[in-house]
Scaffold this motif. Structure first.
Motif, PDB file in Angstrom:
ATOM      1  N   SER A  49      -5.188  -8.184   3.420  1.00  0.00           N
ATOM      2  CA  SER A  49      -4.518  -8.388   2.137  1.00  0.00           C
ATOM      3  C   SER A  49      -4.443  -7.087   1.342  1.00  0.00           C
ATOM      4  O   SER A  49      -3.416  -6.766   0.745  1.00  0.00           O
ATOM      5  N   MET A  50      -5.540  -6.324   1.329  1.00  0.00           N
ATOM      6  CA  MET A  50      -5.534  -5.058   0.595  1.00  0.00           C
ATOM      7  C   MET A  50      -4.525  -4.092   1.194  1.00  0.00           C
ATOM      8  O   MET A  50      -3.770  -3.418   0.474  1.00  0.00           O
ATOM      9  N   GLU A  51      -4.484  -4.001   2.538  1.00  0.00           N
ATOM     10  CA  GLU A  51      -3.551  -3.086   3.185  1.00  0.00           C
ATOM     11  C   GLU A  51      -2.110  -3.476   2.883  1.00  0.00           C
ATOM     12  O   GLU A  51      -1.256  -2.618   2.626  1.00  0.00           O
ATOM     13  N   ARG A  52      -1.834  -4.770   2.882  1.00  0.00           N
ATOM     14  CA  ARG A  52      -0.464  -5.215   2.652  1.00  0.00           C
ATOM     15  C   ARG A  52      -0.009  -4.899   1.229  1.00  0.00           C
ATOM     16  O   ARG A  52       1.122  -4.462   1.007  1.00  0.00           O
ATOM     17  N   ARG A  53      -0.883  -5.078   0.256  1.00  0.00           N
ATOM     18  CA  ARG A  53      -0.503  -4.879  -1.132  1.00  0.00           C
ATOM     19  C   ARG A  53      -0.456  -3.408  -1.533  1.00  0.00           C
ATOM     20  O   ARG A  53       0.282  -3.020  -2.443  1.00  0.00           O
ATOM     21  N   LEU A  54      -1.245  -2.571  -0.868  1.00  0.00           N
ATOM     22  CA  LEU A  54      -1.248  -1.152  -1.208  1.00  0.00           C
ATOM     23  C   LEU A  54      -0.335  -0.320  -0.321  1.00  0.00           C
ATOM     24  O   LEU A  54      -0.116   0.860  -0.605  1.00  0.00           O
ATOM     25  N   GLN A  55       0.197  -0.925   0.758  1.00  0.00           N
ATOM     26  CA  GLN A  55       0.998  -0.156   1.708  1.00  0.00           C
ATOM     27  C   GLN A  55       2.212   0.507   1.061  1.00  0.00           C
ATOM     28  O   GLN A  55       2.537   1.656   1.395  1.00  0.00           O
TER      29      GLN A  55
ATOM     30  N   HIS B  21       2.415   1.911  -1.645  1.00  0.00           N
ATOM     31  CA  HIS B  21       1.975   3.047  -2.450  1.00  0.00           C
ATOM     32  C   HIS B  21       1.278   4.119  -1.620  1.00  0.00           C
ATOM     33  O   HIS B  21       0.840   5.125  -2.178  1.00  0.00           O
TER      34      HIS B  21
ATOM     35  N   ASP C 181       1.877 -16.008   2.470  1.00  0.00           N
ATOM     36  CA  ASP C 181       3.074 -16.218   1.652  1.00  0.00           C
ATOM     37  C   ASP C 181       3.077 -17.584   1.009  1.00  0.00           C
ATOM     38  O   ASP C 181       3.699 -17.794  -0.034  1.00  0.00           O
TER      39      ASP C 181
ATOM     40  N   VAL D   7      -1.199 -17.851  -3.085  1.00  0.00           N
ATOM     41  CA  VAL D   7      -1.635 -16.596  -3.688  1.00  0.00           C
ATOM     42  C   VAL D   7      -3.013 -16.277  -3.164  1.00  0.00           C
ATOM     43  O   VAL D   7      -3.908 -17.126  -3.194  1.00  0.00           O
TER      44      VAL D   7
ATOM     45  N   SER E 223      -6.652 -15.211  -2.859  1.00  0.00           N
ATOM     46  CA  SER E 223      -7.847 -15.082  -3.692  1.00  0.00           C
ATOM     47  C   SER E 223      -9.044 -15.231  -2.787  1.00  0.00           C
ATOM     48  O   SER E 223      -8.990 -15.983  -1.815  1.00  0.00           O
TER      49      SER E 223
END
Length: 667
Positions: free
Chosen positions: A528-534, A536, A575, A578, A580
């Motif tokens: 999840s972290m990789e997907r959301r920060l990718q 940037h 998807d 959300v 958490s």
């Protein structure tokens, strides 16, 4: 192997790359050898191939390398090991005579004589044997290697370890001291078992039996029950000096056969030890503790065989060692810990009358708990200065030899003592520069060697033991970088050791599969972290936030290069909701081994460390803090320890209910 390329075993990519190259080299040599066999000649290895052979320093003795010869490869087929020790029989020979107690203090067996019966946890012993490596004489645990050492023998049993090796020359036979073993018994004990005599139990005269010396015509063994029936007395005050020491010799033989050096027969003791007791003043100087440890090492190695149903040796030493060092299966005491030892060894505090509650578990429960063993559940140094001040002098008289890396001799058996593999048990930093066991070492037994002079047969090992103070291992005293060194050691250890015993070890796949709820949460967090920060990653802004995001991106890329994380379906599920962090509603330890799917090897896939964390410049967040001790365990860890689920006991491993129950052993 490519010329000019070198791989550091402690680096990030070395373990996986070296394993792949060795596999390719083996396949190439196998194909070349097959072609040569087709031509009718044997092929001599070239100089390049000879130089690329892995040295003994790079060969790591994993349990999985033993394949089907180790019981860990067949966890669903093995039975629960039954102990052949008979400490309960020691209670049937109570010692209340002051004269006899003084003799036991002189011999160095007073602490052993006061160790009382404790119920054996056979399921815990079986789970420990599954983790025993005969190649290293250590237990392979997630926290590193651990083992029973000379220090444990001294502190728990309170017997002599510093002295001549426990072995002797043959003294029975034509042209020797005695013509036969019955003659030896008559001289040193005053009598020997007569098969024509009907003996009576002194505690119950209505019980009678006939005894004969065992081992067929050789008559080299005496029954333990005969020793107790003949030589037990309420008082030994009125005995003459000769008869008194004959009774002392009989009691020593009884203790050896019941507790310290029992064999799988469970009812006899070999008379080979009796000539050593001719002069008690000399016998008390022998390294009895070294013999006990060598005997236990050999029995642990024998018990790793898949079809083995029992285990001999000083099993009470093994169980108390586990209770002293591990929280898994440890009972609670009536009194605060530690208790007053009153000048006796540490093993006294685990006597049955001092125990308040003994955990009831089965082998699957213990496998699960050992698979997830935490650093906070291990006591590396249980023998504190306060405890050492309470034990008798014999417990610490040989402490300068506790770290000797030498062979141990127990008559015909020789085993290596390797304290350099368990330096944390002595208060030192762990090391990855460990010499393997002597490649020329071969375990031998007495089968077919009844007339062998073992003192001459093992003269090379005896010479090393006599020079034990020249082979003392030195360790690094922990400093501010202790946590970093432990982390480096665990990365090295996890790269080759077999850590999980819930299924047979297999070759590692290229895909990483999470094995527990905690690992699944880590996988979800990373993906999840990789997907959301990718979006940037790789930004050119010079802000501190962007620099941190770029560092995270580089770490994610390096991790993806090392392992493949199967996240194809994760994005479809993410998807729909959300993301958490999932809060478990039940204790993750309650999942049990049956909830784990058969998804991969029995070894850790977190062995790789990032470059940023594998350099001395990297300072972990815990650097500068003292090592974690039992008193520093968090409240959450202590709550898990107190509320650890205990499952209903099962006599056999689940799935083997078809195995018939064995009858109870008659003592």
């Amino acid at each position: 192997m490519l010329e000019g390329s070198e791989f550091d075993a402690s680096s990030l990519f070395a373990p996986r790359v070296q394993a792949t190259l060795r596999k390719i080299e083996q396949e190439a040599r196998f194909m070349a050898a097959a072609q040569d066999r087709g031509r009718g000649r044997r092929r001599r290895p070239s100089s390049v191939e000879a130089s690329t052979q892995p040295s003994v320093h790079t060969i790591q003795p994993s349990i999985s390398s033993l394949a089907g010869s180790h019981r860990a490869a067949h966890p669903e087929q093995g039975t629960i090991l039954e102990a052949a020790s008979h400490l309960l029989m020691v209670h049937e020979w109570p010692i209340n005579c002051p004269r006899f107690m003084e003799a036991l203090v002189f011999v160095g067996l007073d602490s052993v004589s006061q160790m009382r019966y404790r119920r054996m946890d056979h399921h815990l012993l079986t789970a420990l044997v599954e983790r025993w490596s005969p190649q290293t004489n250590t237990f392979h645990l997630p926290v590193g290697e651990m083992s029973i050492t000379l220090q444990d023998v001294s502190m728990i049993l309170g017997i002599q370890i510093d002295g001549p090796s426990f072995v002797g020359h043959p003294v029975v036979g034509s042209g020797r001291r005695w013509m036969s073993w019955p003659d030896c018994c008559d001289d040193l004990l005053g009598q020997h078992p007569d098969p024509d005599v009907l003996y009576h139990d002194p505690f119950n005269p209505r019980i009678t039996a006939k005894f004969r010396m065992g081992q067929a015509h050789a008559q080299t063994c005496v029954p333990l029950r005969w020793l107790r029936w003949i030589f037990w007395r309420d008082s030994y005050i009125d005995l003459s000096e000769m008869d008194f020491w004959r009774h002392v010799r009989a009691y020593i033989l009884f203790i050896l056969g019941c507790h310290l050096l029992p064999d799988t027969s469970g009812s006899e003791i070999h008379l080979q030890y009796l000539p050593l007791m001719e002069d008690i003043a000399i016998f008390r100087t022998y390294s009895l503790g070294g013999a006990v440890l060598a005997h236990l090492y050999r029995e642990l190695s024998e018990a790793t065989r898949p079809k083995r149903a029992n285990i001999a040796g000083c099993i009470h030493l093994l169980q108390i060692w586990s209770w002293e060092h591990l929280h898994v299966g440890r009972p609670q005491l009536h009194v605060p810990f530690p208790i007053q030892l009153d000048g006796l060894s540490v093993g006294i505090r685990w006597n049955e009358e001092r125990l308040r509650e003994v955990p009831v578990g089965n082998v699957m429960t213990y496998r699960d708990e050992l698979d997830g063993l935490l650093e906070s559940q291990v006591i590396w140094e249980p023998y504190t200065a306060e405890i050492r001040a309470q034990v008798p002098e014999i417990c610490t008289s040989g402490q300068d030899t506790w770290l000797s890396r030498v062979p141990l001799i127990s008559w015909k058996r020789v085993e290596w003592h390797l304290p350099d593999r368990v330096l944390r048990q002595f208060g030192y930093c762990p090391s990855t520069d460990i010499m393997p066991m002597d490649p020329s070492f071969v375990r031998v037994d007495g089968r077919g060697k009844s007339d062998t002079d073992w003192a001459l047969y093992h003269q090379a090992s005896i010479a090393l033991w006599e020079s034990r103070r020249a082979y003392i291992v030195t360790g690094e005293i922990p400093g501010l970088d202790y946590d970093y060194k432990v982390k480096q050691y665990l990365a090295w250890f996890h790269s080759w050791a077999t850590l999980y015993m819930l299924k047979p070890p297999v070759d590692p796949p290229s895909t990483y599969y999470p094995r527990s709820p905690a690992e699944r949460h880590m996988r979800d967090f990373f993906v999840s972290m990789e997907r959301r920060l990718q979006p940037h990653f790789g930004g050119t802004e010079g802000t501190p936030l962007q620099m941190d995001v770029n560092i995270v991106g580089d770490m994610c890329q390096r991790l993806r290069q090392q392992i493949y994380i199967d996240d194809a379906h994760y994005f479809d599920e993410a998807d729909a909701q959300v993301f958490s962090p999932a809060i478990p509603t039940t204790d993750p330890y309650d999942a049990g081994p049956s909830s784990y799917p058969d998804l991969g090897p029995s070894q850790s896939h977190f062995a790789a460390e990032f470059d940023v964390a594998s350099t001395p410049q990297f300072v972990p967040s815990s650097l500068g803090e003292p090592p974690v001790t039992q008193q520093d365990v968090s409240d959450q860890d202590q709550r898990h320890l107190r509320t650890r689920p205990l499952r209903a006991p099962q006599h056999f491993t689940p799935g083997t209910d078809a195995i018939p129950h064995r009858h109870k052993r008659r003592h």
